[in-house]
Design an enzyme around this catalytic site. Structure first.
Site, PDB file in Angstrom:
ATOM      1  N   TYR A   1      -2.905 -95.274 -29.625  1.00  0.00           N
ATOM      2  CA  TYR A   1      -4.162 -94.506 -29.603  1.00  0.00           C
ATOM      3  C   TYR A   1      -5.245 -95.262 -28.859  1.00  0.00           C
ATOM      4  O   TYR A   1      -6.185 -94.672 -28.338  1.00  0.00           O
ATOM      5  CB  TYR A   1      -4.573 -94.120 -31.028  1.00  0.00           C
ATOM      6  CG  TYR A   1      -3.586 -93.148 -31.578  1.00  0.00           C
ATOM      7  CD1 TYR A   1      -3.575 -91.838 -31.117  1.00  0.00           C
ATOM      8  CD2 TYR A   1      -2.597 -93.536 -32.458  1.00  0.00           C
ATOM      9  CE1 TYR A   1      -2.619 -90.949 -31.530  1.00  0.00           C
ATOM     10  CE2 TYR A   1      -1.636 -92.655 -32.882  1.00  0.00           C
ATOM     11  CZ  TYR A   1      -1.649 -91.359 -32.419  1.00  0.00           C
ATOM     12  OH  TYR A   1      -0.695 -90.484 -32.821  1.00  0.00           O
TER      13      TYR A   1
ATOM     14  N   ARG B   1      17.876 -96.925 -24.368  1.00  0.00           N
ATOM     15  CA  ARG B   1      16.761 -97.425 -23.579  1.00  0.00           C
ATOM     16  C   ARG B   1      16.959 -98.925 -23.388  1.00  0.00           C
ATOM     17  O   ARG B   1      17.919 -99.496 -23.905  1.00  0.00           O
ATOM     18  CB  ARG B   1      15.450 -97.156 -24.311  1.00  0.00           C
ATOM     19  CG  ARG B   1      15.346 -97.933 -25.608  1.00  0.00           C
ATOM     20  CD  ARG B   1      14.166 -97.549 -26.465  1.00  0.00           C
ATOM     21  NE  ARG B   1      12.908 -98.079 -25.954  1.00  0.00           N
ATOM     22  CZ  ARG B   1      11.814 -98.249 -26.722  1.00  0.00           C
ATOM     23  NH1 ARG B   1      11.853 -97.952 -27.996  1.00  0.00           N
ATOM     24  NH2 ARG B   1      10.704 -98.709 -26.218  1.00  0.00           N
ATOM     25  N   ARG B   2      16.092 -99.576 -22.651  1.00  0.00           N
ATOM     26  CA  ARG B   2      16.025-101.033 -22.538  1.00  0.00           C
ATOM     27  C   ARG B   2      17.373-101.666 -22.210  1.00  0.00           C
ATOM     28  O   ARG B   2      17.755-102.670 -22.793  1.00  0.00           O
ATOM     29  CB  ARG B   2      15.543-101.631 -23.860  1.00  0.00           C
ATOM     30  CG  ARG B   2      14.225-101.121 -24.291  1.00  0.00           C
ATOM     31  CD  ARG B   2      13.786-101.763 -25.565  1.00  0.00           C
ATOM     32  NE  ARG B   2      12.353-102.043 -25.493  1.00  0.00           N
ATOM     33  CZ  ARG B   2      11.677-102.646 -26.436  1.00  0.00           C
ATOM     34  NH1 ARG B   2      12.290-103.068 -27.509  1.00  0.00           N
ATOM     35  NH2 ARG B   2      10.397-102.864 -26.308  1.00  0.00           N
TER      36      ARG B   2
ATOM     37  N   HIS C   1       9.466 -89.945 -23.885  1.00  0.00           N
ATOM     38  CA  HIS C   1       8.269 -89.516 -24.616  1.00  0.00           C
ATOM     39  C   HIS C   1       7.034 -90.288 -24.171  1.00  0.00           C
ATOM     40  O   HIS C   1       6.020 -89.709 -23.802  1.00  0.00           O
ATOM     41  CB  HIS C   1       8.492 -89.704 -26.119  1.00  0.00           C
ATOM     42  CG  HIS C   1       7.223 -89.725 -26.915  1.00  0.00           C
ATOM     43  ND1 HIS C   1       6.481 -88.596 -27.160  1.00  0.00           N
ATOM     44  CD2 HIS C   1       6.538 -90.742 -27.491  1.00  0.00           C
ATOM     45  CE1 HIS C   1       5.406 -88.915 -27.866  1.00  0.00           C
ATOM     46  NE2 HIS C   1       5.416 -90.217 -28.079  1.00  0.00           N
ATOM     47  N   PHE C   2       7.135 -91.619 -24.177  1.00  0.00           N
ATOM     48  CA  PHE C   2       5.865 -92.331 -23.940  1.00  0.00           C
ATOM     49  C   PHE C   2       5.496 -92.412 -22.463  1.00  0.00           C
ATOM     50  O   PHE C   2       4.362 -92.779 -22.146  1.00  0.00           O
ATOM     51  CB  PHE C   2       5.811 -93.675 -24.676  1.00  0.00           C
ATOM     52  CG  PHE C   2       6.776 -94.739 -24.249  1.00  0.00           C
ATOM     53  CD1 PHE C   2       6.699 -95.301 -22.999  1.00  0.00           C
ATOM     54  CD2 PHE C   2       7.741 -95.211 -25.144  1.00  0.00           C
ATOM     55  CE1 PHE C   2       7.568 -96.307 -22.626  1.00  0.00           C
ATOM     56  CE2 PHE C   2       8.617 -96.213 -24.773  1.00  0.00           C
ATOM     57  CZ  PHE C   2       8.528 -96.757 -23.515  1.00  0.00           C
ATOM     58  N   HIS C   3       6.412 -92.022 -21.581  1.00  0.00           N
ATOM     59  CA  HIS C   3       5.950 -91.888 -20.198  1.00  0.00           C
ATOM     60  C   HIS C   3       5.121 -90.612 -20.033  1.00  0.00           C
ATOM     61  O   HIS C   3       4.365 -90.485 -19.080  1.00  0.00           O
ATOM     62  CB  HIS C   3       7.116 -91.936 -19.214  1.00  0.00           C
ATOM     63  CG  HIS C   3       7.547 -93.345 -18.907  1.00  0.00           C
ATOM     64  ND1 HIS C   3       8.436 -94.035 -19.680  1.00  0.00           N
ATOM     65  CD2 HIS C   3       7.163 -94.208 -17.930  1.00  0.00           C
ATOM     66  CE1 HIS C   3       8.596 -95.265 -19.189  1.00  0.00           C
ATOM     67  NE2 HIS C   3       7.838 -95.390 -18.128  1.00  0.00           N
TER      68      HIS C   3
ATOM     69  N   HIS D   1       1.664 -99.095 -33.461  1.00  0.00           N
ATOM     70  CA  HIS D   1       1.378 -97.672 -33.347  1.00  0.00           C
ATOM     71  C   HIS D   1      -0.077 -97.397 -33.002  1.00  0.00           C
ATOM     72  O   HIS D   1      -0.343 -96.662 -32.067  1.00  0.00           O
ATOM     73  CB  HIS D   1       1.830 -96.848 -34.538  1.00  0.00           C
ATOM     74  CG  HIS D   1       1.809 -95.397 -34.167  1.00  0.00           C
ATOM     75  ND1 HIS D   1       2.753 -94.834 -33.328  1.00  0.00           N
ATOM     76  CD2 HIS D   1       0.897 -94.429 -34.366  1.00  0.00           C
ATOM     77  CE1 HIS D   1       2.434 -93.595 -33.073  1.00  0.00           C
ATOM     78  NE2 HIS D   1       1.312 -93.314 -33.683  1.00  0.00           N
TER      79      HIS D   1
END
Lengths: 265, 600, 73, 65
Positions: free
Chosen positions: B238, B448-449, B385-387, B234
């Protein structure tokens, strides 16, 4: 430290938002009783699942009125049992474990979703009010055939659901002066008694027996008929209990030296 | 804020450092090119629009896509831009350029090792593969070269951090009474977070996965290595994001024609990231068996408070932009938006990245929610989300920042600003299509994946529209993104072949409306914040880790070298409950005191 | 032109997500559109924006900028 | 498209004390409203509407329909 009034206002709003988010989740957990997959289950040896009472035979069990337990094993690249069958209007606790790598057990279109980690047992309880057929997918990459790993969960209408298993062992070949025997065993996996009728047919002969199979037990009976009554030749037999049927063929031979060997089973 | 007195470009002032930073950036862009290529292959494959690889090879592609983009692309860019930020804001070169090349070299060697292990998966002639995806969850096992490569890479980043700390210490000897310049402050706090976070992955690899892949130990505890992964997994997000934040704080206001609204709040934000980034990793394990619900709840509260620095950033950065817009003649509640320099690709790219991050922030809130995780966990929602976050907030900001940095690092004007503007807009458009369809598909339960999310026994049901439409949207988005990457790389190459230009702006950061003098000195006390961060991590992780080891054994289920009896365990559980309650209270109190301190 | 070409590019970019999800939002209001209809609607919105952007002044013919837009869109 | 490098033309200098970011406040409050709406939509419509849901064995008595 100088902070602009507007930014203080926003800081306050942001804190309110954060607390509101936590409060919503807490409401879901406490108010609605949505609990997380957690550590309440004992660990298990993933290499010795066949020695484990729950997972040596992946299955659904009836454990209380409208309460069922499903023991599911995930392995590359399948689920056992498949399909998983439970009745509507039931409360089902899934116990899922893996025998190799990390998988998931995710019932598509529902909030039943867990990681399946070797050595751990995921337990989840859910209520199924309506009949329906769901797909089950593995959504954690588990190797080159990951995309083929799927299963099914069938929630069948309550009145169509039972856990009866019929098994019949019949002779293949019988001498004419002997008896043809069918060993019938009716297993009732439900906790309630099963009142049913065993109907059997051998050649032209028919039998009927009204039985009560007690909850979580097996009823065994033997049906015999003189081979002479059937006469020489092949005779089809069938046994039915509710919607289940088992059938086969018995050959009545003149004497044992006539080793006609057209085995059907 | 300290600024380069000479007013020249970066390469004029720091020619030797410019070479290192340039190399880091080029390494980063090479990874972007490869990662992007693998990205478009995947997009077309999983949507079943064009398949030219076998589906089992999809996972090699996916591993390469993940590792090249979120490790190599982001972190090489980070070390480049951080070196630029430290040297510029302290106005001094690195202490020893050979040391700087050493860590760059280590990072490169590590990347080559890991990449070799991954790419060998494409051919059967080499008996080596690492099809374990970016998360390398045991018992999936990669070739030892993959793990070793990661170790060498991370050691490289540790030394990079040491390099910047060294610069700062040297600077402090000469400027004992000055506040840490904001860009350097951001670099240092980010690196402190990184040092704490990488403990997780260092232990996971060095103690478990590497010996295991070499056959020294027989088994590992999958929950333990997984938890250690997320201990790092996680905060690493950041690590991707904070360089982008830094650019939003120190460059964007200037590009907008204004000044940074508040230097003190920017410091508070970075301190909050240092404190809260690590003790939240368990929120990736909401659906893991073998971890108590209480630990998950604690991780959730920490995660939710981690929204605060991002929400604060939203205000400060937008207010800084508005300051620029109003100085440029903008008026009204919303009319000022028109006065922003939208035709400047540096601005447009960063602003669009920030806008998408606002959307990504929302899906992040959903991901942070504990029980709602049943809905979205490991569905396509998560990559959606993370794209938006690493794939846009970070990546698009990096690309926009490159349009500013490249001329500074090469002394050459950008090859084509119009292409640059089209490129950033294309990224925004492509990501709109792609992430929107991914979020939507995730809500239908599409995983996903997965090489082929088309199953035999059932179909996904779309409430509105159809799965085919979502697939089309996803592929369209992916195609636009691929074109955008090509345009970006063309601009980088074109700029490299340009002649030197005399007409470049000076290498300067944004000035501030409210400067460091408005903030309490305690904000610069890095030791204090590090100590609190460590305490928070211990509080959040010691009991979950103990419980995991106790349940599954240090080296897996077979061996139990951690002799804790059942009685001690229940005692532990009780103590734990006390501690965690205390932890929540402390965190809450801490946040409150900091905030009130900050507000006064 | 009412806005610069660059600004127009940005405006169109901002409209894109709205067009993409318009169909979902309308579905909540029980207005079901087919894919074709929503594409046509989207193009109509884009056309409106273009008209708005180019209508007041005729200093540049509307052909050239539109070609450039299709590059960027 | 124009190749000229745009210099941010500053029309007036606005200092710290005279600057009120009303536009930012307006935008961010809009964002706040949107977040709250979407959160409730996601939790109560998308999530709770996605039955069946995992419930605890203790409270599993038809609370979550």
């Amino acid at each position: 430290m100088k902070i602009h009034t507007y930014e203080k206002l926003w800081l306050g709003a942001a804190m309110v938002l954060i607390v509101a988010l936590i409060a919503t989740i807490t409401y879901g957990a406490v108010g609605l009783g949505i609990s997380m997959v957690d550590d309440e289950e004992e660990t298990i040896d993933p290499d010795a699942l066949d020695e484990d009472d729950r997972f040596n035979d992946p299955r659904v069990e009836h454990v209380g009125e409208n309460e069922y337990e499903a023991y599911v094993v995930a392995r590359t690249f399948m689920y056992q049992p498949d399909p998983i069958e439970v009745p509507a209007n039931s409360e089902v606790t899934f116990y899922v474990t893996s025998t190799d790598v990390i998988h998931s057990f995710s019932v598509v279109g529902t909030n039943i979703n867990t990681m399946v980690i070797p050595g751990e047992v995921s337990s989840m309880t859910a209520e199924f009010d309506e009949p329906g057929e769901y797909g089950v997918v593995c959504n954690e990459y588990c190797g080159s055939g990951h995309h083929t790993m799927e299963g099914q969960l069938h929630v069948v209408p309550e009145d169509e659901f039972d856990m009866t298993e019929l098994e019949v062992e019949g002779d293949d070949e019988v001498a004419e002066d002997d008896e043809v025997t069918l060993n019938v065993s009716v297993e009732n996996g439900m906790l309630d008694d099963l009142e049913t009728t065993i109907e059997a047919e051998i050649g032209e002969e028919t039998f009927e027996e009204d039985v009560t199979v007690e909850g979580d037990s097996t009823y065994e009976t033997t049906i015999t008929v003189d081979a002479a009554d059937l006469g020489e030749g092949d005779h089809d037999w069938s046994v039915t209990v509710d919607d289940y049927e088992d059938s086969g063929t018995v050959t009545v031979v003149d004497d044992l030296e006539d080793d006609g060997g057209d085995d059907d089973e | 804020m300290t600024m380069s007195e000479s007013g020249g470009t970066y390469i004029d002032n720091f020619p030797a450092e410019a070479r290192v930073v340039r190399s880091a950036l080029y390494s980063s862009f090479l990874a972007l090119a490869l990662g992007g290529l693998f990205g478009i292959i995947q997009t077309l494959h999983r949507t079943d629009i064009y398949r030219f690889i076998e589906s089992d090879m999809y996972y090699t592609v996916l591993t390469a896509h993940g590792v090249f983009l979120v490790v190599t692309f982001t972190i090489f860019f980070l070390v480049g831009v951080f070196t630029w930020a430290v040297t510029t804001s302290l106005d001094r070169g690195v202490e020893d350029i050979r040391f700087t090349w050493l860590w760059y070299g280590l990072m490169t060697i590590g990347t080559v090792m890991a990449a070799a292990a991954i790419l060998a998966g494409f051919t059967d002639s080499i008996d080596m593969s690492a099809d374990v995806l970016f998360t390398f969850y045991a018992p999936l096992q990669a070739h030892w070269l993959f793990y070793l490569g990661l170790v060498v890479f991370v050691v490289g980043t540790w030394l990079a951090g040491a390099d910047w700390f060294r610069s700062w210490w040297a600077w402090k000897q000469e400027n004992p009474d000055e506040r840490i310049p904001l860009p350097t402050f951001m670099v240092l706090t980010t690196m402190l977070m990184w040092y704490i976070a990488t403990i997780g992955i260092a232990v996971s690899i060095l103690v478990f996965l590497l010996p295991w892949s070499l056959g020294i130990i027989d088994s590992v505890n999958p929950t333990l290595t997984r938890t250690l992964f997320w201990f790092w997994g996680h905060p690493v997000v950041y690590f991707w994001l904070l360089p982008a934040y830094m650019m939003w704080y120190v460059m964007l206001p200037k590009i907008s024609g204004g000044k940074l609204f508040s230097d003190p709040l920017a410091r508070v934000v970075f301190i909050l990231f240092l404190l809260l980034s690590t003790p939240v990793g368990i929120h990736h394990q909401y659906l893991d068996p073998g971890i108590a619900e209480g630990f998950k709840f604690i991780a959730m509260t920490n995660t939710m408070f981690l929204l605060l620095p991002s929400l604060l950033t939203a205000f400060t950065v937008v207010a800084s932009m508005e300051h620029g817009a109003r100085q440029r003649g903008g008026t009204g509640y919303f009319g000022w938006l028109k006065a922003l320099p939208w035709r400047d690709p540096v601005f447009a790219g960063m602003a669009l990245a920030g806008l998408m991050f606002a959307a990504g922030g929302f899906s992040g809130m959903i991901n942070a929610g504990m029980n709602i995780n049943y809905l979205v966990h490991n569905t396509l929602w998560v990559p959606g989300h993370f794209h938006l976050t690493v794939g846009t907030a970070s990546a698009l900001t990096f690309m926009a920042a490159t349009y500013w940095l490249l001329p500074q690092l090469t002394g050459k004007a950008l090859w084509n600003r119009s292409v640059a503007l089209v490129q950033v807009v294309l990224w925004f458009l492509g990501m709109t299509f792609m992430s929107n369809s991914m979020h939507r598909a995730g809500l239908l339960g599409i995983p996903r994946r997965t090489a082929e999310p088309q199953y035999q026994g059932f179909e996904f049901e779309a409430g509105v529209g159809s799965v085919a439409e979502l697939d089309f949207q996803l592929a369209l988005g992916g195609a636009l993104l691929a074109i955008s990457i090509v345009l970006f790389l063309a601009n980088v190459v074109g700029t490299a072949f340009n002649g030197r230009s005399d007409d470049l702006p000076a290498n300067e950061f944004a000035e501030t409306l409210s400067g460091p003098e408005d903030s309490p000195q305690v904000l610069d006390n890095l030791k204090l914040w590090t100590a609190i961060a460590v305490v928070l991590v211990i509080l959040a992780y010691s009991f979950p880790l103990m419980s995991i080891v106790d349940r599954g054994g240090l080296y897996g289920p077979d061996i139990s070298p951690f002799p804790v009896s059942i009685e001690t365990l229940s005692l532990l559980a009780f103590t734990l409950e006390q501690y965690t309650t205390a932890a929540i209270a402390t965190t809450g109190e801490f946040v409150q005191t900091t905030l009130t301190g900050v507000i006064r | 032109m009412r806005v610069s070409k660059e600004a127009l590019l940005i405006i169109l970019a901002f409209i894109a997500p709205i067009i993409v999800e318009l169909r979902t939002v309308l579905a909540w209001a029980n207005i079901e559109l087919t894919v074709l209809e929503s594409v046509v609607l989207g193009l109509a919105i884009v056309a409106l924006v273009l008209v708005w952007a180019f209508f007041p002044e005729d200093e540049s013919s509307s052909e050239t900028p539109e070609r450039q837009l299709s590059n960027g869109d | 498209m124009g190749q000229a490098i745009e210099k941010p033309e500053e029309k007036r200098e606005i200092g710290h004390d005279e600057y009120n970011p009303v536009g930012t406040l307006a935008l961010i409050l809009l964002y706040f409203v949107l977040l709250v709406f979407l959160w409730f939509f996601m939790y109560f419509v998308e999530f709770l509407g996605n039955d069946p849901t995992v419930v605890g064995t203790v409270v599993a008595s038809g609370v979550v329909g």
